[in-house]
Structure formats: structure tokens, C-alpha cells
Design a protein around this motif. Structure first.
Motif, PDB file in Angstrom:
ATOM      1  N   TYR A  52       0.832  -1.219   0.000  1.00  0.00           N
ATOM      2  CA  TYR A  52       0.000   0.000   0.000  1.00  0.00           C
ATOM      3  C   TYR A  52       0.859   1.258   0.000  1.00  0.00           C
ATOM      4  N   GLU A 337      -5.325  -5.184  10.564  1.00  0.00           N
ATOM      5  CA  GLU A 337      -5.964  -4.181   9.740  1.00  0.00           C
ATOM      6  C   GLU A 337      -5.231  -2.841   9.840  1.00  0.00           C
ATOM      7  N   THR A 338      -5.123  -2.162   8.711  1.00  0.00           N
ATOM      8  CA  THR A 338      -4.637  -0.792   8.667  1.00  0.00           C
ATOM      9  C   THR A 338      -5.661   0.042   7.910  1.00  0.00           C
ATOM     10  N   GLU A 339      -5.466   1.353   7.891  1.00  0.00           N
ATOM     11  CA  GLU A 339      -6.377   2.216   7.147  1.00  0.00           C
ATOM     12  C   GLU A 339      -6.372   1.882   5.661  1.00  0.00           C
ATOM     13  N   ASP A 340      -5.257   1.369   5.161  1.00  0.00           N
ATOM     14  CA  ASP A 340      -5.157   1.039   3.739  1.00  0.00           C
ATOM     15  C   ASP A 340      -5.713  -0.342   3.414  1.00  0.00           C
ATOM     16  N   GLY A 341      -5.815  -1.210   4.416  1.00  0.00           N
ATOM     17  CA  GLY A 341      -6.285  -2.565   4.181  1.00  0.00           C
ATOM     18  C   GLY A 341      -5.532  -3.555   5.040  1.00  0.00           C
ATOM     19  N   ARG A 361      -0.280  -2.687  15.179  1.00  0.00           N
ATOM     20  CA  ARG A 361      -0.093  -1.398  14.526  1.00  0.00           C
ATOM     21  C   ARG A 361       1.073  -1.441  13.553  1.00  0.00           C
ATOM     22  N   ASP A 364       2.866   4.981  10.814  1.00  0.00           N
ATOM     23  CA  ASP A 364       3.277   5.972   9.839  1.00  0.00           C
ATOM     24  C   ASP A 364       4.349   6.848  10.467  1.00  0.00           C
ATOM     25  N   GLU A 367       3.569   9.230  13.449  1.00  0.00           N
ATOM     26  CA  GLU A 367       2.159   9.068  13.788  1.00  0.00           C
ATOM     27  C   GLU A 367       1.882   9.285  15.276  1.00  0.00           C
TER      28      GLU A 367
END
Length: 392
Positions: A52, A337-341, A361, A364, A367
Motif C-alpha cells: 500500500y 488491519e490498517t487504514e489502507d487494508g 499497529r 506511519d 504518527e
């Protein structure tokens, strides 16, 4: 239950060796605070964009961490680091030689703030000695410690594709940190630890130093074969596949000759009477074995070896390993799971009955800067000012 709950690790890390070490500590519950250069981050973030847009190296070694951007060259950044180090259980660093001393974040400075801290230095050659000023990366250390010239075929040496020197240092670093935590639990004393890629790889040389010291032998490159044992390794079959087996004892040798390849006459050949004899006459024996194995398809040998006591296996591509029935049985491929998938990863291979691992986690860059600073008492206005000044 996580074994390292309530343990805080502050890491000045780059590349693979220290990041992999702290990731393993994070797998077992340590809170790992990864200090990164503002706007740039760890070099491992920039090697590709396979996941991603994130680097596959970053995804491999940086899970379970908090990322804070911090300019250690600034007075404010140095102060923030000191405040974090004063509360940390462990500090890990693998910066280039002399950097932590120039920045004032070395053990001498940190231990004045936190006398029971455990401070782990991971380096190529160590902090003293004739090579202490040299930078070290996996490829460099593979060459320096003899791995390249003993790996590959007789015609050409080869680099080991896995970052074996980094993994070695990360593993020893993790062991050393856990031992020091245990020692501190008993004595209350912190410690400074040095783990070197050079020393770690030398310790993995196994029997080769003894062969040199006692027989004056340097390891020759023998491809997929074994320096001490034969027959051993993958052999090509009639259908272009490979069957992989190891003859580790005289009982195996007898079983192999009689039950597998149907050549009992090899047992009475003086050239092959013992394993040392077989190694001494490797060329003659190997050519015979190769011609026999390549006369039948792979399934023929699989059927025979399955009924034997001889260790054997397939020769798989990476995709086959990831889809391997034992991989599935051991639940080695996990995802979070991440925000991107969803991000898949290879789980920590250590399994306990009463302890767990975690993966929750993938940080980023920067972050968690605000969260970490707020935890040590900085206000929103102070954080905004630090950001405006490029400190974080």
C-alpha cells in the motif's frame, strides 16, 4: 498475557538489525518508541513501496511500534530524548559509529539520567578496535565474515539473499536484552550491552573453524551439497523437479543403498565405507547418485523416501512455502488491519502455552509524536511550537 508488558524501549534505529530486534521485543508486549528524523524517517521506509505504498522492509521490522519524529541535533530535541530516556527500561541504538556520542545520547549520558537503564549498542564491528569506525551493512558483513566466499557454486561465490547478518545481530540483541532485564530483576542493576554483526556471524561459523584449526581446511564452495556429509542435498529428478534428502548416519547410508536406490554394491565399495571416505571421494559418489536420481520422476523417490527413516523434503518456491500445509497448521501467516487494508505478516515463531504475542499497529512516520509528547507532559501549544521549529 504479554511477557514484556510495562517494559518501555526507546530506539535510535535504522535499517534492519536494531529495528528487527525491537520489533521482536514489541511482539511480546514491550512499548517500543521509534525515534525518526523529521520528514525523512528510517531509511528502511524508502526501499520499495510494495505494501500500500509502504516499504516491505518497514512492514517486516516496524510493527508494534510508536513512531516519533525528533530532531536530535536541536537543543529541544535533545531535551525531549532525555525526558524519554529517563523513563525507559531499554535504549537500543545502531547508528553509524560515533553518532550517538556526537548527539549526546550515548550510554554515558543516558545512564546519568537513568542509572538502571539497559542500553544496547548494535554495530558492525564494535565500538573499539581497528575496524570500529567502519560502517557496516549486511552485504559488507557477509563478505567480511567469510560467508560470501564459502557460499555459492565452485565456479562463482554468492551472497545469501536473506539479510542474515542483520538477523543474527537482531537475534543476539533480543537475547541480550532479555538476559539483562532478568539480571536487573535480580540485582536492580542496569547494563550497557554490545552486540556486533562481526562477532555474531563468527559465532555461527559452526564446525568450519575447527576444520581449519585441526585440518588446515578452508571451506570450498560446493553449491547445494554439504561440507561434512554426503549424499546430502537436492537432486534433480527425471521430470525436472528436485528431491531433497540427507544421509546422516551409517544406518541411513545402508537403507539408502538397499531400499531407495537399489545399489547394495555401494556398501562394499572401499571408497564409500565411512562418511569421511564418501566425502573424500565425493566426485565419484555424487555423479553416481545424480545419474540414479535423474532416471526416475520425483514421485517415485517421494514414495520410497516416505516409507524410509531418511530425512527428506521438497524444494519449494516462496509461494509454495507461504501456502504450505504446515504453515497453515502453525498459523504462521497472520494479518492485522490498517487504514489502507489488511497487512499479512509472518508471526513470531515462538509459541508458549501461557504467553501471547501481539501485532496491532504499523506506524506511519511520526504518527505517535503527539501522543508520546503528551504522555511526558507537553501541552498542545508546546507541541505546535516544536513542530513549527522543526524539532518534531
Amino acid at each position: 498475557m504479554l511477557a514484556l508488558d510495562d517494559i518501555t524501549v526507546l530506539s535510535l534505529e535504522s535499517g534492519v538489525s536494531a529495528p528487527l530486534c525491537t520489533r521482536m521485543l514489541g511482539d511480546f508486549g514491550a512499548e517500543v518508541i521509534k525515534v525518526e528524523r523529521p520528514g525523512v524517517g528510517d531509511v528502511n521506509r524508502h526501499w520499495d513501496s510494495a505494501v500500500y505504498g509502504d516499504s516491505s522492509a518497514h512492514v517486516w521490522v516496524d510493527r508494534n511500534k510508536l513512531s516519533i519524529e525528533l530532531d536530535l541535533k536541536s537543543d529541544e530535541g535533545s531535551t525531549i530524548f532525555s525526558e524519554l530516556a529517563a523513563e525507559a527500561d531499554v535504549v537500543v541504538q545502531n547508528y553509524a559509529p560515533g553518532v550517538v556520542e556526537r548527539l549526546g545520547v550515548d550510554y554515558e549520558r543516558v545512564s546519568q539520567l537513568n542509572e538502571d537503564v539497559i542500553y544496547l549498542n548494535i554495530s558492525g564491528y564494535g565500538r573499539t578496535g581497528p575496524y570500529s569506525d567502519r560502517k557496516a551493512y549486511d552485504l559488507v558483513m557477509q563478505g567480511e565474515t567469510g560467508s560470501i566466499l564459502m557460499n555459492g557454486s565452485p565456479d562463482e561465490p554468492a551472497k545469501i539473499p536473506i539479510s542474515i547478518c542483520d538477523i543474527n545481530a537482531a537475534t543476539y540483541g533480543t537475547i541480550a536484552t532479555l538476559l539483562s532485564l532478568f539480571h536487573r530483576e535480580r540485582t536492580g542493576n542496569g547494563d550497557e550491552i554490545d552486540v556486533t554483526m562481526f562477532g555474531g556471524m563468527l559465532s555461527w561459523m559452526g564446525y568450519f573453524p575447527h576444520k581449519y584449526w585441526h585440518n588446515d581446511e578452508l571451506p570450498e564452495r560446493i553449491g547445494m551439497r554439504h561440507h561434512l556429509i554426503t549424499p546430502y542435498g537436492p537432486y534433480e529428478t527425471a521430470d525436472g523437479q528436485y528431491i531433497n534428502f540427507a544421509i546422516l548416519s551409517e544406518a541411513h547410508w545402508k537403507e539408502f543403498c538397499v531400499e531407495i536406490i537399489d545399489r547394495p554394491g555401494l556398501l562394499t565399495d572401499d571408497r564409500f565405507e565411512t562418511n569421511e571416505d564418501r566425502v573424500a571421494n565425493r566426485d565419484a559418489l555424487e555423479s553416481t547418485i545424480e545419474s540414479i536420481i535423474e532416471s526416475e520422476p520425483c514421485d517415485h523417490w517421494v514414495d520410497l523416501l516416505t516409507e524410509s527413516t531418511i530425512p527428506w523434503g521438497d524444494v519449494n518456491q516462496l509461494d509454495e512455502v507461504l501456502d504450505h500445509p504446515q504453515t497453515d497448521h502453525l498459523d504462521l501467516v497472520q494479518e492485522f488491519e490498517t487504514e489502507d487494508g489488511p497487512v499479512q505478516y509472518i508471526d513470531n515463531p515462538i509459541s508458549f502455552d501461557g504467553l501471547e504475542t501481539t501485532a496491532d499497529r504499523m506506524p506511519d512516520l511520526g504518527e505517535h509524536t503527539d501522543d508520546v509528547l503528551e504522555a511526558i507532559g507537553y501541552t498542545d501549544d508546546e507541541i505546535d511550537e516544536l513542530r513549527e521549529n522543526g524539532v518534531v
